[in-house]
Design a protein around this motif. Structure first.
Motif, short mmCIF file in Angstrom:
data_model
loop_
_atom_site.label_atom_id
_atom_site.label_comp_id
_atom_site.label_asym_id
_atom_site.label_seq_id
_atom_site.Cartn_x
_atom_site.Cartn_y
_atom_site.Cartn_z
N ASN A 95 -1.68 1.57 2.01
CA ASN A 95 -3.05 2.02 2.26
C ASN A 95 -3.21 3.53 2.03
N SER A 96 -2.11 4.26 2.01
CA SER A 96 -2.16 5.71 1.77
C SER A 96 -2.33 6.03 0.28
N LYS A 111 -5.54 2.26 -3.81
CA LYS A 111 -5.80 1.10 -2.96
C LYS A 111 -7.31 0.84 -2.85
N ILE A 112 -8.10 1.90 -2.76
CA ILE A 112 -9.56 1.73 -2.64
C ILE A 112 -10.12 1.10 -3.90
N PHE A 113 -9.64 1.52 -5.06
CA PHE A 113 -10.09 0.91 -6.32
C PHE A 113 -9.74 -0.57 -6.36
N ILE A 116 -16.08 2.44 3.54
CA ILE A 116 -14.97 3.17 2.93
C ILE A 116 -14.88 2.85 1.44
N VAL A 117 -14.92 1.58 1.10
CA VAL A 117 -14.68 1.14 -0.28
C VAL A 117 -15.90 1.34 -1.18
N PHE A 118 -17.08 1.03 -0.66
CA PHE A 118 -18.28 1.10 -1.49
C PHE A 118 -19.13 2.34 -1.21
N PRO A 137 -7.49 2.31 7.22
CA PRO A 137 -6.54 2.30 8.35
C PRO A 137 -5.12 2.32 7.80
N ALA A 138 -4.20 2.75 8.62
CA ALA A 138 -2.80 2.82 8.18
C ALA A 138 -2.28 1.46 7.75
N ASP A 139 -2.74 0.41 8.43
CA ASP A 139 -2.24 -0.93 8.15
C ASP A 139 -3.33 -1.94 8.54
#
Length: 176
Positions: free
Chosen positions: A35-36, A40-42, A115-117, A124-126
């Protein structure tokens, strides 16, 4: 009538591709990316977009399935196999809807839409701290197994029984 409604045929194949893409993305890309990692967001954006599309297309499919006439059920002469086929089809619908719902629940609990859009906040970390994450993972494995069983059943009909079952879920004259 020997074929399904053209919209059902189109939705079947479009959903088959979308579900395989979503399962592949989730299992082999997202699960392996921490997630760091900024990528990951893409990946989540693509996965979530495909998942939402699957949900919408499944709703259209269910409505179309009940509103259209269908060819008669194909019988193998074996009640156990015939029942297994019917149960597998219902199972596919149930698991796909459950997958979408668990994904939406996870996304909402983790604040992913913003967060994503929306571009605000951090991941979150996990995701394992969210209950729907475990459910989503279990359903994914069950869905993969049922998809494999579905494909095996279609190949059994096509190459062993040679009963033309696959032709029913393809484009063409519905009366042929």
């Amino acid at each position: 009538m020997s074929r399904y409604h053209p919209l059902l045929v189109a939705l079947h194949w479009l959903l088959a591709i979308a579900i395989l893409v979503a399962l592949f993305m989730g299992t082999f890309s997202l699960a392996e990316t921490p997630n760091s990692d900024p990528n990951k967001i893409f990946g989540l954006r693509g996965h979530m977009s495909v998942g939402i599309s699957i949900l919408v297309l499944m709703l259209i499919r269910v409505i179309t399935r009940f509103a259209s006439t269908r060819p008669p059920k194909v019988e193998t002469g074996n009640a156990l196999i015939d029942t297994a086929g019917s149960v597998a089809h219902v199972g596919l619908y149930v698991l796909v809807f459950a997958m979408c719902i668990s994904g939406l629940a996870l996304a909402n609990l983790a604040g992913l839409p913003g967060i994503v859009f929306g571009g605000y906040g951090t991941l979150p970390a996990d995701f394992s701290e969210y209950g729907p994450r475990a459910v989503h993972g279990i359903i994914a494995k069950l869905l993969m197994a049922l998809v494999l069983l579905h494909v095996a059943g279609a190949l059994y009909h096509q190459f062993i029984r040679k009963d033309g079952l696959i032709r029913r879920m393809w484009f063409g004259n519905r009366k042929s």
